[in-house]
Design a protein around this motif. Structure first.
Motif, short mmCIF file in Angstrom:
data_model
loop_
_atom_site.label_atom_id
_atom_site.label_comp_id
_atom_site.label_asym_id
_atom_site.label_seq_id
_atom_site.Cartn_x
_atom_site.Cartn_y
_atom_site.Cartn_z
N TYR A 4 7.90 -116.90 -27.41
CA TYR A 4 6.97 -115.74 -26.95
C TYR A 4 7.60 -115.09 -25.93
CZ TYR A 4 3.36 -118.59 -29.59
OH TYR A 4 2.73 -119.17 -30.56
N LEU A 11 4.21 -122.79 -21.49
CA LEU A 11 5.29 -121.91 -21.88
C LEU A 11 6.07 -121.95 -20.57
CD1 LEU A 11 3.47 -118.91 -23.01
CD2 LEU A 11 5.02 -120.01 -24.47
N ILE A 52 1.13 -112.46 -21.93
CA ILE A 52 2.03 -112.83 -23.08
C ILE A 52 1.60 -111.85 -24.29
CG2 ILE A 52 2.54 -114.83 -24.57
CD1 ILE A 52 2.83 -115.52 -21.69
N LEU A 111 1.47 -110.92 -28.01
CA LEU A 111 1.06 -111.42 -29.00
C LEU A 111 0.93 -110.52 -30.05
CD1 LEU A 111 -1.93 -113.83 -27.77
CD2 LEU A 111 0.59 -114.37 -28.10
N LYS A 139 -0.43 -123.72 -32.94
CA LYS A 139 0.83 -122.84 -32.93
C LYS A 139 1.71 -123.89 -32.78
CE LYS A 139 -0.84 -118.56 -33.32
NZ LYS A 139 -2.28 -119.23 -33.53
#
Length: 205
Positions: free
Chosen positions: A8, A42, A57, A59, A93
């Protein structure tokens, strides 16, 4: 599963007040989604992260703003750990399981084929050249680090990304590069494992 599926991008924005004007400092870094017991995290680097920094983040559909109470910055290691357990987006995920990662320091040498992820999410080869005590940047004290072969001249955007083997065992986190040796600087992952051991035992670090 590919380690890219756990990758990410984090974008950080900070208003820097020089006394004369305010400038926006924007930085993009890599991070990897991990599972530790029943929680999701994360992990990235914390350089250019300040008290007034806003962290999002990136996305596919939108930016996910992270509450500061979920962020643990450890400047001595240049490591940032973000607890994303409460964000439903990450529930289904792909995650790297911290408990299943397995590598031995003695197996890491110049013949070990390793990989890093660049700023456009392309996999690049690298190798660990040596391990020694060094200073990464002004945030970090002198600390034990890996020196890794830099895959290209420009490593902007590599920071926070994993250094890993063909079995998805992560052995370090990219911090930056050393101008003297022209190699990448990597924080060994056993430091991160130690942090989570402390969190598991004492619910803090």
């Amino acid at each position: 599963m590919s380690i890219l599926q756990a990758l990410y991008k984090i974008i950080s924005n900070t208003d820097i007040n020089s006394g004369k004007n305010i400038e926006l400092l924007e930085s993009i870094r890599n991070s990897i989604l991990y599972k530790n017991k029943n929680k999701n995290y994360l992990i990235s680097v914390c350089h250019y992260i300040y008290d007034n920094t806003e962290i999002n983040i990136l996305l596919k559909e939108h930016r996910l703003k992270i509450d500061k109470s979920n962020i643990l910055c450890i400047p001595d290691l240049d490591i940032m750990i973000i607890d994303v357990t409460e964000y439903n987006y990450f529930n289904d995920k792909y995650k790297i399981d911290l408990a299943k990662m397995n590598y031995k320091i003695n197996h890491i040498n110049q013949n070990t084929q390793l990989f890093v992820i660049d700023s456009v999410s392309q996999i690049q080869p690298t190798k660990i050249m040596n391990m020694n005590v060094q200073e990464t940047n002004n945030l970090c004290p002198t600390l034990l680090k890996y020196n890794a072969k830099k895959p290209c001249n420009n490593i902007e955007g590599y920071s926070g990304g994993p250094v890993y083997d063909c079995f998805n065992n992560i052995l370090g986190i990219v911090n930056g590069y050393c101008t003297k040796t022209n190699n990448m600087i990597v924080t060994p992952f056993f430091f991160i494992k130690r942090i989570f051991n402390e969190i598991d035992k004492h619910n803090s670090f």
